[in-house]
Scaffold this motif. Structure first.
Motif, PDB file in Angstrom:
ATOM      1  N   UNK A 124       0.854  -1.192   0.000  1.00 41.60           N
ATOM      2  CA  UNK A 124       0.000   0.000   0.000  1.00 41.60           C
ATOM      3  C   UNK A 124       0.892   1.245   0.000  1.00 41.60           C
ATOM      4  N   UNK A 125       0.393   2.340  -0.584  1.00 38.20           N
ATOM      5  CA  UNK A 125       1.264   3.494  -0.852  1.00 38.20           C
ATOM      6  C   UNK A 125       1.994   4.046   0.362  1.00 38.20           C
ATOM      7  N   UNK A 126       1.309   4.188   1.496  1.00 46.26           N
ATOM      8  CA  UNK A 126       1.962   4.925   2.583  1.00 46.26           C
ATOM      9  C   UNK A 126       3.238   4.254   3.093  1.00 46.26           C
ATOM     10  N   UNK A 127       3.161   2.984   3.531  1.00 45.45           N
ATOM     11  CA  UNK A 127       4.413   2.393   4.019  1.00 45.45           C
ATOM     12  C   UNK A 127       5.459   2.248   2.907  1.00 45.45           C
ATOM     13  N   UNK A 128       5.014   1.894   1.701  1.00 45.32           N
ATOM     14  CA  UNK A 128       5.983   1.680   0.621  1.00 45.32           C
ATOM     15  C   UNK A 128       6.742   2.974   0.330  1.00 45.32           C
ATOM     16  N   UNK A 129       5.997   4.083   0.203  1.00 46.62           N
ATOM     17  CA  UNK A 129       6.670   5.331  -0.150  1.00 46.62           C
ATOM     18  C   UNK A 129       7.495   5.878   1.005  1.00 46.62           C
ATOM     19  N   UNK A 130       7.046   5.601   2.226  1.00 49.61           N
ATOM     20  CA  UNK A 130       7.847   6.034   3.373  1.00 49.61           C
ATOM     21  C   UNK A 130       9.179   5.288   3.380  1.00 49.61           C
ATOM     22  N   UNK A 131       9.119   3.981   3.164  1.00 50.80           N
ATOM     23  CA  UNK A 131      10.374   3.209   3.115  1.00 50.80           C
ATOM     24  C   UNK A 131      11.231   3.631   1.917  1.00 50.80           C
ATOM     25  N   UNK A 132      10.577   3.931   0.792  1.00 55.02           N
ATOM     26  CA  UNK A 132      11.367   4.369  -0.365  1.00 55.02           C
ATOM     27  C   UNK A 132      12.106   5.671  -0.042  1.00 55.02           C
ATOM     28  N   UNK A 133      11.413   6.579   0.646  1.00 54.08           N
ATOM     29  CA  UNK A 133      12.057   7.828   1.047  1.00 54.08           C
ATOM     30  C   UNK A 133      13.225   7.579   1.992  1.00 54.08           C
TER      31      UNK A 133
END
Lengths: 289, 268
Positions: A252-261
């Motif tokens: 899901x977008x939130x955890x994935x993008x947080x980890x990507x950041x």
């Protein structure tokens, strides 16, 4: 379930994404669509989450309900068979945790895998001997044959990733290379493999020096981000580091993008790839030359 | 290859909480390498000016067609792409190496995150090479020294400057940086350059708002101004035109007739 599943394939994931888009395009929620077909909402939810194989009758009913055109219907129905085929990893089920079976579909289609390990060489860069030595500690109940099988599977994954030209981008602290895993020979071979791998065009390795100030992944357990270059398939993040054999997987977008950041900032703060190769050489010379 | 290996000095930093043009651009192009601040800025822009997404795609398409021309018709095998941005579809080396696998490409950007993505994600053909230089494009000495590690600067080079000079707000600075690079390239080299233009007042107003948001600003320039980048060079047909009018092919749209202009010219 009629047959034993080996986890979702990328083809399967693409098809369920298209079915979801068609439903949304028809302006229907999952419960609305399910009710109109006389299904339980969880039946449709599981289908859209690729938790069940795609049944010809069910998919056909969905396409009718969503008002899909003839061309789209033919295309999707034509792809059902292939989407229901097991992946190459099917025979390795005994060597895999359940979460990994699902992840293999993503790995088998990944264009990029980014990975962080706080204390050891990341899994996808391990030699079989190093991997077996880690397993010996993590899974003391497994016997030698079991560990060998898991190492063979790891080698197969590494080979397939290279064949499908998946780019691997790893970041780790230099101290992770100093953790003695197995005997000297295991370490020397692992170092040699790392140096060779770091020279490959499809692999990027970055180290954090000992003097590195805290960065966003400091203290975070091992994690990997899988990117499939298909819009319909979200990036997946896997975080290990809980009970042995377990992992948390997000798409899901939130955890994935947080980890990507966090990965991005960590990589910007880490030593550049070219300089990392020199540091790898220094580390080898320090102890193993 | 990087010219700045960070040693024991303080590590590089990026701020993912402020919109960054490379990542906003990546968002408009349908990429996954962007953060909430970039999507918020991208959504705000697109909400007021929906065509921006099309402009972004057609700017990329101008790059694809010009690099195709340079590799296929001009026979160029060395490319220096200044202000590369985040990897997306049809990157310079992919277009060039599809036509000539032995092509050598150097990407230049000042953003360390952009270059790490370039390094990790852009694999060259075995016959050719891709490399990157971490430098501010205004620092042309560092750009050229870094490029010379991969390119033979005695042989023709295509200098590619794709829609980034709007980040250089001072006109004389922009003009002089292009001149300094062009002067160092041998006869038979090429310049491929594009620049965004305000397509109408609404477009200009939305860009002004974006620039005021704290992101690195991008300013529009009119084609009558930007044609000066090509002074003294031999224009390739059809000269300086709006993006879709430069040797369009079957994949070229027609929306951006006033949004951006560009040209390809030979260095005599």
């Amino acid at each position: 379930m009629a047959r034993e599943r080996s986890g979702r394939t990328a083809r399967h994931l693409v098809l369920v994404a298209r079915l979801r888009h068609l439903r949304e395009g028809a302006g229907l929620s999952v419960p609305q669509a399910a009710t109109q077909l006389g299904w339980h909402p969880s039946t449709l939810r599981r289908l859209e989450q690729a938790q069940t194989s795609l049944d010809v009758g069910q998919v056909s009913a969905l396409l009718d309900l969503y008002g899909a055109g003839a061309a789209e219907t033919d295309d999707i129905m034509g792809r059902l068979n292939a989407a229901n085929m097991p992946g190459w990893w099917h025979p390795w089920r005994d060597a895999m945790a359940p979460w990994l079976m699902d992840l293999m579909s993503v790995e088998s289609a990944a264009g990029v895998v980014r990975t962080w390990h706080p204390a050891l060489v990341p899994l996808l860069l391990r030699t079989p001997a190093y991997a077996m030595a880690v397993d010996e500690v993590m899974f003391p109940e497994r016997d030698a044959a079991d560990r060998r099988r898991r190492a063979d599977f790891l080698v197969e994954r590494q080979k397939r990733l290279q064949e499908q030209q998946t780019r691997l981008w790893a970041v780790l602290p230099v101290t992770a290379l100093r953790c003695q895993v197995g005997d000297d020979e295991v370490m020397r071979e692992q170092f040699h493999m790392l140096q060779q791998t770091a020279g490959r065009g499809d692999v990027t390795i970055q180290l954090h020096p000992e003097y590195a100030p805290p960065h966003p992944l400091t203290g975070v357990p091992a994690l990997s981000l899988y990117r499939v270059e298909i819009q319909e398939i979200a990036d997946h993040v896997v975080r290990e580091g809980g009970l042995p054999g377990t992992a948390e997987v997000w798409d899901s977008p939130h955890p994935v993008q947080t980890y990507q950041g966090m990965l991005d900032v960590s990589c910007v703060m880490a030593i550049r790839p070219a300089r990392t190769r020199e540091v790898l050489q220094d580390e080898y010379d320090r102890k193993w030359a | 290859m990087s010219t700045t290996g960070n040693g024991p000095e303080l590590p590089a930093q990026i701020d993912t909480s402020v919109a960054h043009s490379a990542r906003v651009w990546n968002y408009w192009l349908g990429g996954k390498d962007n953060f909430p601040a970039d999507r918020a800025a991208g959504d705000a822009y697109r909400g007021k000016y929906p065509l921006i997404e099309t402009f972004a795609k057609e700017s990329r398409d101008f790059l694809r067609r010009t690099v195709t021309y340079l590799a296929r018709e001009a026979g160029i095998r060395q490319f220096l792409d200044v202000g590369a941005g985040l990897p997306t579809a049809n990157n310079t080396h992919e277009v060039a190496q599809r036509i000539a696998p032995e092509s050598r490409i150097v990407y230049v950007d000042h953003d360390p995150l952009v270059l790490l993505h370039v390094h990790a994600l852009l694999t060259s053909t075995p016959e050719g090479a891709t490399a990157y230089v971490e430098a501010d494009m205004r620092d042309t000495g560092t750009v050229l020294t870094g490029a010379a590690k991969t390119l033979d600067l005695e042989q023709p080079v295509a200098l590619v400057i794709s829609d980034v000079l709007g980040h250089i707000v001072d006109w004389d600075d922009a003009l002089s940086l292009v001149r300094r690079l062009v002067e160092r390239l041998p006869s038979g080299s090429y310049l491929s350059l594009s620049h965004s233009t305000a397509s109408d007042e609404a477009h200009r107003a939305v860009q002004d708002e974006y620039n005021a948001s704290g992101a690195i600003p991008y300013i529009f320039r009119e084609p009558e101004t930007t044609v000066a980048f090509f002074d003294g060079l031999e224009m390739v047909e059809p000269g300086m035109v709006s993006w879709p009018n430069w040797r369009p092919d079957a994949n070229t749209g027609t929306t951006t007739a006033r949004a951006g202009w560009g040209a390809v010219a030979r260095i005599p």
